[in-house]
Design a protein around this motif. Structure first.
Motif, mmCIF file in Angstrom:
data_model
loop_
_atom_site.group_PDB
_atom_site.id
_atom_site.type_symbol
_atom_site.label_atom_id
_atom_site.label_comp_id
_atom_site.label_asym_id
_atom_site.label_seq_id
_atom_site.Cartn_x
_atom_site.Cartn_y
_atom_site.Cartn_z
ATOM 1 N N ILE A 1 0.841 -1.200 0.000
ATOM 2 C CA ILE A 1 0.000 0.000 0.000
ATOM 3 C C ILE A 1 0.872 1.245 0.000
ATOM 4 O O ILE A 1 0.616 2.200 -0.748
ATOM 5 C CB ILE A 1 -0.934 0.011 1.229
ATOM 6 N N ALA A 2 1.913 1.235 0.821
ATOM 7 C CA ALA A 2 2.802 2.395 0.898
ATOM 8 C C ALA A 2 3.491 2.655 -0.434
ATOM 9 O O ALA A 2 3.541 3.800 -0.910
ATOM 10 C CB ALA A 2 3.844 2.187 1.995
ATOM 11 N N ASP A 3 4.012 1.605 -1.053
ATOM 12 C CA ASP A 3 4.692 1.770 -2.341
ATOM 13 C C ASP A 3 3.742 2.318 -3.401
ATOM 14 O O ASP A 3 4.112 3.186 -4.197
ATOM 15 C CB ASP A 3 5.268 0.428 -2.813
ATOM 16 N N GLU A 4 2.518 1.817 -3.399
ATOM 17 C CA GLU A 4 1.529 2.265 -4.381
ATOM 18 C C GLU A 4 1.115 3.710 -4.146
ATOM 19 O O GLU A 4 1.061 4.520 -5.080
ATOM 20 C CB GLU A 4 0.294 1.360 -4.318
ATOM 21 N N GLN A 5 0.834 4.057 -2.902
ATOM 22 C CA GLN A 5 0.295 5.376 -2.592
ATOM 23 C C GLN A 5 1.352 6.476 -2.628
ATOM 24 O O GLN A 5 1.087 7.586 -3.091
ATOM 25 C CB GLN A 5 -0.392 5.365 -1.220
ATOM 26 N N PHE A 6 2.552 6.204 -2.151
ATOM 27 C CA PHE A 6 3.559 7.254 -2.080
ATOM 28 C C PHE A 6 4.142 7.616 -3.442
ATOM 29 O O PHE A 6 4.829 8.628 -3.566
ATOM 30 C CB PHE A 6 4.667 6.881 -1.099
ATOM 31 N N SER A 7 3.864 6.808 -4.445
ATOM 32 C CA SER A 7 4.325 7.156 -5.790
ATOM 33 C C SER A 7 3.684 8.454 -6.272
ATOM 34 O O SER A 7 4.247 9.167 -7.103
ATOM 35 C CB SER A 7 4.013 6.018 -6.770
ATOM 36 N N GLN A 8 2.506 8.779 -5.743
ATOM 37 C CA GLN A 8 1.811 9.993 -6.170
ATOM 38 C C GLN A 8 2.359 11.267 -5.511
ATOM 39 O O GLN A 8 1.933 12.370 -5.834
ATOM 40 C CB GLN A 8 0.312 9.874 -5.869
ATOM 41 N N PHE A 9 3.323 11.118 -4.603
ATOM 42 C CA PHE A 9 3.926 12.287 -3.953
ATOM 43 C C PHE A 9 5.245 12.707 -4.592
ATOM 44 O O PHE A 9 5.833 13.705 -4.197
ATOM 45 C CB PHE A 9 4.158 12.009 -2.467
ATOM 46 N N GLU A 10 5.702 11.929 -5.553
ATOM 47 C CA GLU A 10 7.025 12.175 -6.128
ATOM 48 C C GLU A 10 7.131 13.509 -6.865
ATOM 49 O O GLU A 10 8.208 14.083 -6.946
ATOM 50 C CB GLU A 10 7.397 11.021 -7.070
ATOM 51 N N ASP A 11 6.031 14.012 -7.417
ATOM 52 C CA ASP A 11 6.086 15.235 -8.225
ATOM 53 C C ASP A 11 5.667 16.491 -7.460
ATOM 54 O O ASP A 11 5.545 17.566 -8.049
ATOM 55 C CB ASP A 11 5.179 15.087 -9.454
ATOM 56 N N LEU A 12 5.441 16.384 -6.144
ATOM 57 C CA LEU A 12 4.917 17.530 -5.391
ATOM 58 C C LEU A 12 5.835 18.741 -5.453
ATOM 59 O O LEU A 12 5.371 19.887 -5.487
ATOM 60 C CB LEU A 12 4.683 17.140 -3.933
ATOM 61 N N GLY A 13 7.131 18.511 -5.453
ATOM 62 C CA GLY A 13 8.078 19.620 -5.471
ATOM 63 C C GLY A 13 8.023 20.464 -6.727
ATOM 64 O O GLY A 13 8.550 21.579 -6.761
ATOM 65 N N GLU A 14 7.364 19.961 -7.760
ATOM 66 C CA GLU A 14 7.264 20.691 -9.021
ATOM 67 C C GLU A 14 6.107 21.682 -9.025
ATOM 68 O O GLU A 14 5.977 22.476 -9.955
ATOM 69 C CB GLU A 14 7.083 19.706 -10.182
ATOM 70 N N HIS A 15 5.258 21.637 -8.010
ATOM 71 C CA HIS A 15 4.058 22.474 -7.966
ATOM 72 C C HIS A 15 4.264 23.723 -7.099
ATOM 73 O O HIS A 15 5.128 23.752 -6.223
ATOM 74 C CB HIS A 15 2.873 21.669 -7.439
ATOM 75 N N LYS A 16 3.424 24.723 -7.346
ATOM 76 C CA LYS A 16 3.519 25.992 -6.639
ATOM 77 C C LYS A 16 3.104 25.845 -5.182
ATOM 78 O O LYS A 16 3.664 26.495 -4.290
ATOM 79 C CB LYS A 16 2.638 27.043 -7.325
ATOM 80 N N LYS A 17 2.094 25.005 -4.923
ATOM 81 C CA LYS A 17 1.606 24.786 -3.564
ATOM 82 C C LYS A 17 1.715 23.300 -3.215
ATOM 83 O O LYS A 17 0.709 22.599 -3.106
ATOM 84 C CB LYS A 17 0.162 25.267 -3.423
ATOM 85 N N PRO A 18 2.921 22.827 -2.993
ATOM 86 C CA PRO A 18 3.097 21.393 -2.716
ATOM 87 C C PRO A 18 2.444 20.936 -1.413
ATOM 88 O O PRO A 18 1.989 19.798 -1.314
ATOM 89 C CB PRO A 18 4.616 21.234 -2.665
ATOM 90 N N VAL A 19 2.396 21.819 -0.419
ATOM 91 C CA VAL A 19 1.819 21.430 0.870
ATOM 92 C C VAL A 19 0.318 21.206 0.730
ATOM 93 O O VAL A 19 -0.238 20.260 1.301
ATOM 94 C CB VAL A 19 2.109 22.487 1.954
ATOM 95 N N TYR A 20 -0.344 22.059 -0.035
ATOM 96 C CA TYR A 20 -1.783 21.880 -0.254
ATOM 97 C C TYR A 20 -2.056 20.560 -0.970
ATOM 98 O O TYR A 20 -2.969 19.809 -0.585
ATOM 99 C CB TYR A 20 -2.361 23.032 -1.067
#
Length: 218
Positions: A77-96
């Motif tokens: 579950i962790a491997d599957e779900q955390f893959s969607q966090f890999e690109d957060l740093g590319e966004h203007k509001k990564p925390v949101y």
């Protein structure tokens, strides 16, 4: 005289590697489905085998037992779900975006919340250690830098403390579900969705930036 041949007894164990992988995946999926509706302690090996329509002996054969099966479930579950966090740093509001995506995990995987509240907190079992490594430890690595990126905080220790505060804000309404519903009359829909995420994000970011500004001015 006819020669006698000895047939190998497999006891239900498929020889084909693909078939073995399919059975393992089916057992893990069945454990996940059961965990969404029952606590870990209530789920038996027989329950999982029955849900998967597979001989219960296969759980010991593939995983060594119930606990190891759930360790693999947590990791998958962790491997599957955390893959969607890999690109957060590319966004203007990564925390949101983190708040939105992490909230969706909590909503769609109630079994993870069950494990956290019943089998992980204040325990040191192999299952608890696997959970810590699969979820909290990962978040502690990538969330503080995202907070620094969005708020301009340079102090890594302060960013780590802020990340812990944010995780607490996200997870506590689920862990304290009974208290939230019975004492405060706050149902699940009120802590889900875009409106909740935006409100939580504004309070968190505003308070963090205000605190950072005050420190700089003083």
């Amino acid at each position: 005289m006819e020669s006698k041949t000895t047939k190998k007894v497999t006891r239900g164990r498929p020889v084909c590697e693909i078939k073995q992988a399919e059975q393992k995946a089916k057992l893990i999926f069945s454990a996940k489905q059961l965990l969404n509706i029952k606590s870990y302690s209530q789920i038996t090996i027989r329950d999982i085998a029955s849900e998967a329509s597979i001989n219960s002996a296969m759980i010991k054969y593939y995983f060594g037992g119930k606990e190891n099966l759930f360790v693999e479930l947590i990791q998958s579950i962790a491997d599957e779900q955390f893959s969607q966090f890999e690109d957060l740093g590319e966004h203007k509001k990564p925390v949101y975006l983190f708040i939105r995506r992490f909230g969706e995990i909590l909503q769609s995987h109630p079994g993870i919340v069950h494990l956290l509240s019943e089998e992980v907190l204040n325990k040191t079992t192999p299952l608890a250690r696997a959970f810590m490594a699969a979820f909290p430890a990962r978040v502690s690595k990538f969330l503080p830098p995202l907070i620094q990126q969005e708020t301009g905080i340079s102090d890594t220790k302060k960013a780590k403390l802020a990340a812990f505060q944010l995780i607490t804000l996200l997870v506590s309404p689920y862990i304290l579900k009974t208290l939230r519903q019975q004492a405060w009359q706050i149902d699940d829909t009120e802590i889900q969705g875009e409106a909740w995420a935006k409100d939580l994000y504004r309070h968190f970011i505003y308070g963090l930036k205000e605190s950072n500004t005050n420190e700089v001015e003083s």
